[in-house]
Motif scaffolding. Structure first.
Motif, mmCIF file in Angstrom:
data_model
loop_
_atom_site.group_PDB
_atom_site.id
_atom_site.type_symbol
_atom_site.label_atom_id
_atom_site.label_comp_id
_atom_site.label_asym_id
_atom_site.label_seq_id
_atom_site.Cartn_x
_atom_site.Cartn_y
_atom_site.Cartn_z
ATOM 1 N N ILE A 136 -16.918 77.988 -75.822
ATOM 2 C CA ILE A 136 -18.159 77.304 -75.477
ATOM 3 C C ILE A 136 -17.954 75.817 -75.706
ATOM 4 N N THR A 137 -18.731 75.014 -75.010
ATOM 5 C CA THR A 137 -18.593 73.567 -75.134
ATOM 6 C C THR A 137 -19.241 73.087 -76.427
ATOM 7 N N SER A 138 -18.940 71.873 -76.812
ATOM 8 C CA SER A 138 -19.564 71.268 -77.992
ATOM 9 C C SER A 138 -21.068 71.167 -77.808
ATOM 10 N N GLN B 294 -23.805 72.944 -80.170
ATOM 11 C CA GLN B 294 -24.830 72.154 -80.853
ATOM 12 C C GLN B 294 -26.226 72.697 -80.553
ATOM 13 N N LEU B 295 -26.468 73.158 -79.339
ATOM 14 C CA LEU B 295 -27.761 73.757 -79.001
ATOM 15 C C LEU B 295 -28.037 74.993 -79.864
ATOM 16 N N LEU B 296 -27.017 75.810 -80.069
ATOM 17 C CA LEU B 296 -27.182 76.988 -80.918
ATOM 18 C C LEU B 296 -27.462 76.592 -82.364
#
Length: 116
Positions: A92-94, A98-100
């Motif tokens: 997954i992207t950074s 960060q959203l998680l």
């Protein structure tokens, strides 16, 4: 924090055959030495097929959350008392990560639903 590195097995932790695609982070209650239940965090890497099997098992594990500790239970052997679970693709992207993290830091009063 549980981290997997490139030197970790490149096969699924469930079947030891297929390449893992998903990471499961699991929050569980486990027996402590004082016979109380305390939180612990586990993580594993699974292929798509083993993820399906794990999801089927989770229903039972969540139902066991409220069962008090039994006489035969200890640190080595106990019921799985699932509190929460997070399933993500291994890559997954950074920004996605960060959203998680941001969502996990909120409480119910701060929860906002974003519609796509």
């Amino acid at each position: 924090m549980i981290r997997f590195t490139k030197s970790d097995p490149q096969t699924c932790y469930g079947c030891n055959v297929n390449r893992p695609v998903f990471r499961i982070v699991s929050l569980e209650k486990v027996p402590r030495k004082d016979r109380s239940l305390g939180p612990t965090c586990m993580a594993t890497l699974l292929c798509e097929e083993c993820l399906r099997d794990a999801l089927n098992d989770l229903q039972l594990c969540f139902a066991q959350r409220w069962i008090p500790i039994g006489d035969e239970e200890g640190e080595e052997h106990s019921l799985t008392r699932q509190v929460g679970v997070l399933i993500t693709p291994i890559s997954i992207t950074s920004e996605e990560s960060q959203l998680l993290v941001d969502e996990l830091k909120t409480d119910d009063r701060d929860c906002v639903v974003n519609e796509c």
